[in-house]
Design an enzyme around this catalytic site. Structure first.
Site, PDB file in Angstrom:
ATOM      1  CE  LYS A   1      79.224  56.830 118.466  1.00 12.59           C
ATOM      2  NZ  LYS A   1      78.493  57.842 119.255  1.00 12.59           N
TER       3      LYS A   1
ATOM      4  CG  ASP B   1      72.790  54.636 102.035  1.00 11.04           C
ATOM      5  OD1 ASP B   1      74.003  54.578 101.823  1.00 11.04           O
ATOM      6  OD2 ASP B   1      72.256  55.526 102.707  1.00 11.04           O
ATOM      7  CB  THR B   2      74.972  55.500  97.781  1.00 18.45           C
ATOM      8  OG1 THR B   2      76.016  55.620  98.755  1.00 18.45           O
ATOM      9  CG2 THR B   2      73.901  56.529  98.021  1.00 18.45           C
ATOM     10  N   GLY B   3      76.178  52.601  98.632  1.00 18.24           N
ATOM     11  CA  GLY B   3      77.299  51.693  98.442  1.00 18.24           C
ATOM     12  C   GLY B   3      78.633  52.433  98.346  1.00 18.24           C
ATOM     13  CE  LYS B   4      77.931  58.414  95.634  1.00 15.76           C
ATOM     14  NZ  LYS B   4      77.238  59.641  95.966  1.00 15.76           N
TER      15      LYS B   4
ATOM     16  CE  LYS C   1      68.194  53.663 103.988  1.00 14.11           C
ATOM     17  NZ  LYS C   1      68.295  55.088 104.255  1.00 14.11           N
TER      18      LYS C   1
ATOM     19  CB  VAL D   1      64.959  52.408 108.969  1.00 13.60           C
ATOM     20  CG1 VAL D   1      63.842  52.171 107.978  1.00 13.60           C
ATOM     21  CG2 VAL D   1      66.288  51.922 108.396  1.00 13.60           C
TER      22      VAL D   1
ATOM     23  CG  ASP E   1      72.862  57.529 114.429  1.00 12.91           C
ATOM     24  OD1 ASP E   1      73.172  56.854 113.426  1.00 12.91           O
ATOM     25  OD2 ASP E   1      73.308  58.673 114.640  1.00 12.91           O
TER      26      ASP E   1
HETATM   27  N1  HPA Z   1      69.161  55.109 109.080  1.00 12.97           N
HETATM   28  C1  HPA Z   1      70.239  55.326 109.874  1.00 12.97           C
HETATM   29  N2  HPA Z   1      71.468  55.441 109.396  1.00 12.97           N
HETATM   30  C2  HPA Z   1      71.627  55.324 108.070  1.00 12.97           C
HETATM   31  C3  HPA Z   1      70.545  55.095 107.198  1.00 12.97           C
HETATM   32  C4  HPA Z   1      69.247  54.989 107.737  1.00 12.97           C
HETATM   33  O1  HPA Z   1      68.220  54.778 107.036  1.00 12.97           O
HETATM   34  N3  HPA Z   1      71.049  55.001 105.953  1.00 12.97           N
HETATM   35  C5  HPA Z   1      72.391  55.181 106.069  1.00 12.97           C
HETATM   36  N4  HPA Z   1      72.749  55.376 107.328  1.00 12.97           N
HETATM   37 MG    MG Z   2      74.408  57.113 111.773  1.00 14.54          MG
END
Ligand code: HPA
Ligand code: MG
Length: 274
Positions: A125, A194-197, A222, A244, A250
Site C-alpha cells: 500500500k 531497504d534491504t532490497g530483498k 535506506k 519513517v 505506515d
Molecule cells: N517505514 C514504513 N515502512 C517501511 C519502512 C519504513 O521506514 N521500511 C520498510 N518499510
Molecule cells: Mg508497511
C-alpha cells in the site's frame, strides 16, 4: 564590496557608521520593530546531492542523500494532523520537497522511456501516493511537450513488515499472475527500498513474465548495512536506516494520512504496536 577610493570616502564612512547606530536607537525608541542581529535560522538544511548529474542518469542511483545527522524539522514549522501530535518526532522530508523531487524523477523517466508506453506496477500500500503523484507529473510533462505516453497502472500488494521489523519473505497478497506485463516497458513504483530483498524477489518474479524492459522508481532508499546491489533506477532520497512514516508509509496501518515523511516517536511506536 565597498572600497574607499578617496579621503572623502573614509570621512563619510566614519561619519555614517555612528550615524547608523544613532538612527537605529531612534527608530527603536519610536517603536519600530528592528532587528540589528539576524534572527537565528529556524532550521538548517543538510541535504546534499550525491554526485553531479550525468546524462545517462547514473547519478540518479543515490538520489538526494540525507545524512545520518539530519535532525529533521521541528514540528512547529509545519502543519500536520493533530491526532499525531505526540506520535512523531520531526518532519523529516516535507511534503513540498517530496512533490518537487517526484516531478524531477518524472522527467528522468520520460527521457529514458522515450516513445515507449509505460506500464506502471505500483507496489501497495505504501506506494500509492508516490505512484499517483509520479504518474500525474508524467502526464503533465506529456501534455506540455506534446509527447503523450500511454500510462497504464496496475497494482501489486506486498507485505513484509510487522511493527518496524522486516519479515523475510515476499508475500504477494492477491494474484501472482502478472502476465499483463509481457512485452511491456514496466516501471515498478515503490515507496521505500531497504534491504532490497523484497525488491530483488519482486524483480525475479516480474522477469518470469518476460517484459520488454523493467525499471524501478523508489522514493526512498535506506542506507542499510550489507545493502544489496542498487536495484533502484530512479531514487528520490537516500535516507539513514531509520523507520519513517507518512506519505502513505505506515506503521501497522497508521500514519498513511500524514503528508510529510516523519520519524515516528517512542510514544507513537508504543501506541500503535500490535
Ligand atoms: N517505514 C514504513 N515502512 C517501511 C519502512 C519504513 O521506514 N521500511 C520498510 N518499510
Ligand atoms: Mg508497511
Amino acid at each position: 564590496m565597498w572600497l574607499a577610493k578617496t579621503p572623502l570616502d573614509i570621512f563619510s564612512a566614519s561619519f555614517s557608521l555612528p550615524f547608523c547606530e544613532w538612527s537605529l536607537k531612534r527608530r527603536q525608541q519610536n517603536g519600530h520593530r528592528f532587528y540589528p542581529d539576524p534572527a537565528p535560522p529556524v532550521a538548517t538544511i543538510v541535504f546534499t546531492q550525491s554526485e553531479p548529474l550525468q546524462m545517462d542518469n547514473t547519478g540518479m542511483k543515490r538520489g538526494i542523500v540525507i545524512k545520518d545527522d539530519w535532525p529533521g524539522y521541528s514540528l512547529d514549522l509545519f502543519t500536520y494532523p493533530e491526532h499525531y501530535h505526540e506520535d512523531i518526532e520531526n518532519v523529516y522530508i516535507p511534503h513540498g520537497v517530496i512533490m518537487n523531487r517526484t516531478e524531477r524523477l518524472a522527467r528522468y523517466i520520460m527521457e529514458d522511456f522515450g516513445d515507449n508506453n509505460i506500464m506502471v506496477l505500483c507496489v501497495l500500500k505504501g506506494g500509492y501516493k508516490f505512484c499517483a503523484d509520479l504518474v500525474e507529473f508524467i502526464k503533465v510533462f506529456g501534455r506540455n511537450s506534446n509527447k503523450y505516453l500511454e500510462t497504464r497502472v496496475e497494482f501489486i500488494r506486498l507485505k513484509s513488515y510487522l511493527n518496524d521489523q522486516s519479515t523475510e519473505d515476499l508475500h504477494i497478497i492477491g494474484s501472482r499472475d502478472l502476465s499483463f506485463l509481457r512485452g511491456k516497458c514496466v516501471l515498478i513504483v515503490e515507496a521505500i527500498v531497504d534491504t532490497g530483498k523484497t525488491m530483488k524477489a519482486l524483480l525475479k518474479h516480474v522477469e518470469t513474465f518476460e517484459p520488454k524492459m523493467v525499471k524501478v522508481a523508489g522514493l526512498l532508499v535506506k542506507r542499510v548495512p550489507n545493502m544489496a546491489e542498487r536495484l533502484t533506477d530512479y531514487v528520490g532520497f537516500e535516507i539513514p536506516n531509520r523507520f519513517v512514516v507518512g506519505y502513505a508509509l505506515d506503521y501497522n496501518e497508521y500514519f498513511r494520512d500524514l503528508n510529510h515523511i516523519c520519524v515516528i516517536s517512542k510514544t507513537g511506536k508504543m501506541k500503535y504496536k500490535v
